[in-house]
Design an enzyme around this catalytic site. Structure first.
Site, mmCIF file in Angstrom:
data_model
loop_
_atom_site.group_PDB
_atom_site.id
_atom_site.type_symbol
_atom_site.label_atom_id
_atom_site.label_comp_id
_atom_site.label_asym_id
_atom_site.label_seq_id
_atom_site.Cartn_x
_atom_site.Cartn_y
_atom_site.Cartn_z
ATOM 1 N N ASN A 188 37.047 -43.971 -11.550
ATOM 2 C CA ASN A 188 36.277 -43.677 -10.525
ATOM 3 C C ASN A 188 36.849 -43.961 -8.990
ATOM 4 O O ASN A 188 37.621 -45.049 -9.075
ATOM 5 C CB ASN A 188 34.768 -44.574 -10.607
ATOM 6 C CG ASN A 188 34.013 -44.491 -9.361
ATOM 7 O OD1 ASN A 188 33.554 -45.418 -8.768
ATOM 8 N ND2 ASN A 188 33.354 -43.423 -9.078
ATOM 9 N N GLY A 189 36.479 -43.242 -8.025
ATOM 10 C CA GLY A 189 36.990 -43.399 -6.722
ATOM 11 C C GLY A 189 37.477 -42.010 -6.238
ATOM 12 O O GLY A 189 38.602 -41.461 -6.743
ATOM 13 N N PRO A 228 26.304 -44.132 -10.439
ATOM 14 C CA PRO A 228 25.242 -44.762 -10.027
ATOM 15 C C PRO A 228 25.298 -44.976 -8.431
ATOM 16 O O PRO A 228 26.366 -45.481 -7.967
ATOM 17 C CB PRO A 228 24.967 -46.211 -10.753
ATOM 18 C CG PRO A 228 26.466 -46.486 -11.040
ATOM 19 C CD PRO A 228 27.108 -45.180 -11.271
ATOM 20 N N MET A 229 24.331 -44.216 -7.747
ATOM 21 C CA MET A 229 24.097 -44.622 -6.228
ATOM 22 C C MET A 229 22.876 -44.817 -5.897
ATOM 23 O O MET A 229 21.865 -44.252 -5.812
ATOM 24 C CB MET A 229 24.575 -43.416 -5.606
ATOM 25 C CG MET A 229 26.141 -43.079 -5.473
ATOM 26 S SD MET A 229 26.677 -41.550 -4.842
ATOM 27 C CE MET A 229 26.286 -40.296 -5.600
ATOM 28 N N ALA A 230 22.536 -46.186 -5.474
ATOM 29 C CA ALA A 230 21.300 -46.596 -5.092
ATOM 30 C C ALA A 230 20.802 -46.062 -4.009
ATOM 31 O O ALA A 230 21.505 -45.619 -2.794
ATOM 32 C CB ALA A 230 21.341 -48.259 -4.617
ATOM 33 N N LYS A 287 30.736 -52.000 -14.920
ATOM 34 C CA LYS A 287 31.299 -51.268 -13.701
ATOM 35 C C LYS A 287 31.682 -52.058 -12.785
ATOM 36 O O LYS A 287 30.969 -53.167 -12.407
ATOM 37 C CB LYS A 287 30.304 -50.383 -12.999
ATOM 38 C CG LYS A 287 30.833 -49.413 -11.970
ATOM 39 C CD LYS A 287 30.069 -48.137 -11.519
ATOM 40 C CE LYS A 287 30.599 -47.320 -10.502
ATOM 41 N NZ LYS A 287 30.273 -48.090 -9.129
ATOM 42 N N CYS A 314 29.306 -52.844 -6.634
ATOM 43 C CA CYS A 314 28.714 -52.760 -5.320
ATOM 44 C C CYS A 314 29.516 -53.805 -4.557
ATOM 45 O O CYS A 314 29.677 -54.989 -4.763
ATOM 46 C CB CYS A 314 27.423 -52.901 -5.352
ATOM 47 S SG CYS A 314 26.223 -51.610 -5.175
ATOM 48 N N GLY A 373 30.976 -39.808 -7.584
ATOM 49 C CA GLY A 373 29.658 -40.028 -6.642
ATOM 50 C C GLY A 373 29.638 -39.505 -5.780
ATOM 51 O O GLY A 373 28.720 -38.432 -5.613
ATOM 52 N N ARG A 374 30.207 -39.768 -4.646
ATOM 53 C CA ARG A 374 29.852 -39.169 -3.161
ATOM 54 C C ARG A 374 30.149 -37.559 -3.226
ATOM 55 O O ARG A 374 29.200 -36.887 -2.569
ATOM 56 C CB ARG A 374 30.622 -39.806 -2.121
ATOM 57 C CG ARG A 374 30.103 -41.190 -1.791
ATOM 58 C CD ARG A 374 31.182 -41.986 -1.030
ATOM 59 N NE ARG A 374 32.278 -42.270 -1.807
ATOM 60 C CZ ARG A 374 33.656 -42.559 -1.341
ATOM 61 N NH1 ARG A 374 33.423 -42.761 -0.054
ATOM 62 N NH2 ARG A 374 34.463 -42.801 -2.218
#
Ligand code: FMN
Length: 375
Positions: free
Chosen positions: A225-226, A38-40, A164, A122, A249-250
């Site tokens: 994650n990461g 999830p990435m706002a 998370k 976050c 994510g990124r």
């Protein structure tokens, strides 16, 4: 020796790569074990759907606030729009008050959420003038009471709750393992761990020892994650954590096909060829159409710029194109400029030129800016 190098040693370069068996979250069987994070402001419905089409087995929505007074804002209602999205529909909620979080969970379940995810990951999010997200990890009693309240609220609806988090508040206070056990005890059904403390933001490198320790300690599925930004890194993070799934994510920004690349590598040990320029052109133009349809002309043309910038990052002429494109103010002109850019690129190469990935970098500023923009 760097953090990664020591992990590589333990992970063994020569182990046969493979994806763990497909897993469930409650009654939901997931398509595979590669998740989009999830990435706002990034993983809105159009982008989630694109990632799913390109090999992600599961996607969680951008976070939705637990503040009732904001549920009817345009931003929150866009985030709660799941039209046409493949299930299971997972909604992430953020807040600092157990009763409000429980209420937010039920509100989202009534609007179609099949899984509720609690945001304790976050680095910077203020809700009701208090720090939410990973700041909650500092107050273990509050964190566990939120998890318990949300689980109890979702239970009558048969909706599983996941969570998370980061590895802890700071290097001296890495309490993710203690919290993981407590979260499992109150009924959390899956834990995702970003291998950084809150204090780190996005600085330094993710560490995976804490994730491995959590995996060894709990029975519920654990997601690592990461900084996963390549098939090799995915293989090594799986090997050194024993995690049930990976979350990316990124590295998926502007590169949503990373999921099928990783899945292919883990299944065969070989690399897929880079995508055809013609395919990327088609995917991006479709992504833009979906994006404009969700946000409308004014917001759509502006919020699409970051996505386009990520797609063209590192490509020949990409930087100059990004600057020109940022000055365009209407969707049709933006869409056409993108089409022309990729037509021109296709003249010199069939496949997308291989560009260095940039997933491992300090994105604290990006996180704060994009999350605040909200689109
Ligand atoms: C722009 C941006 C927005 C993010 N928004 C959220 C969010 O809403 N909820 C959340 O749990 N994590 C959020 N994150 C954190 C990511 O889900 C992920 O944990 C982090 O980026 C590390 O994974 P990566 O190295 O694969 O990017 C966000 C990250 C970025 C860069």
């Amino acid at each position: 020796m760097g953090v990664l190098a020591s992990h590589y040693n333990r992970a063994s370069f020569f182990s046969k790569p493979s994806l763990p068996p497909p897993m469930n979250i409650g009654p939901h069987v997931l398509a595979n074990n590669l998740f989009v994070a999830p990435m706002a402001g990034v993983t809105d419905r159009p982008f989630r759907q694109l990632c799913r089409r390109l090999g992600a087995g599961y996607a969680v929505s951008e976070m939705v606030t637990s503040r009732r007074d904001l549920w009817h804002t345009l931003k929150t209602s866009r985030r709660a729009d799941h039209a046409g999205e493949p299930g299971p529909i997972a909604v992430q909620i953020a807040g600092t008050d157990a009763a409000m979080m429980a209420e937010a969970a039920v509100y989202n379940v009534q609007r179609g959420a099949q899984i509720i995810d609690i945001n304790m990951g976050c680095p910077a999010k203020k809700v009701c003038n208090k720090w939410a997200g990973s700041a909650l990890m500092q107050d273990e009693a509050l964190a566990v009471s939120i998890a318990r309240a949300v689980v109890q609220a979702c239970e009558p609806h048969g909706v599983p709750v996941t969570l998370k988090m980061r590895t802890g508040w700071c290097a001296a206070h890495r309490n993710a393992l203690t919290l993981a056990r407590a979260f499992e005890d109150v009924g959390i059904q899956m834990l995702t761990v970003h291998g950084r403390t809150r204090e780190q933001g996005y600085k330094g490198q993710a560490e995976y020892d804490t994730i491995a320790a959590i995996k060894a300690a709990v029975r519920v599925p654990v997601v690592a994650n990461g900084d996963i930004d390549s098939p090799e890194k995915a293989r090594d993070v799986l090997a050194c954590t024993g995690a049930d799934a990976l979350m990316i994510g990124r590295a998926a920004q502007g590169r949503p096909w990373i999921f099928r690349e990783i899945a292919h590598f883990l299944a065969t040990g070989t690399h897929l060829a880079p995508p055809l320029v013609a395919e990327v052109r088609k995917l991006l133009l479709e992504h833009l159409q979906d994006h404009y349809a969700l946000y409308g002309e004014f917001t759509g043309v502006r919020s699409a710029r970051k996505h386009i910038g990520w797609y063209v990052r590192g490509l020949p002429g990409g930087e100059a194109f990004r600057e020109r494109m940022n000055a365009l103010e209407d969707c049709q002109a933006q869409w056409q400029a993108v089409a022309d850019f990729f037509d021109e690129l296709a003249v010199s190469s069939d496949r997308l030129p291989v560009v260095a990935t940039s997933g491992v970098q300090d994105n604290t500023e990006q996180h704060d800016r994009i999350s605040a923009e909200g689109a």
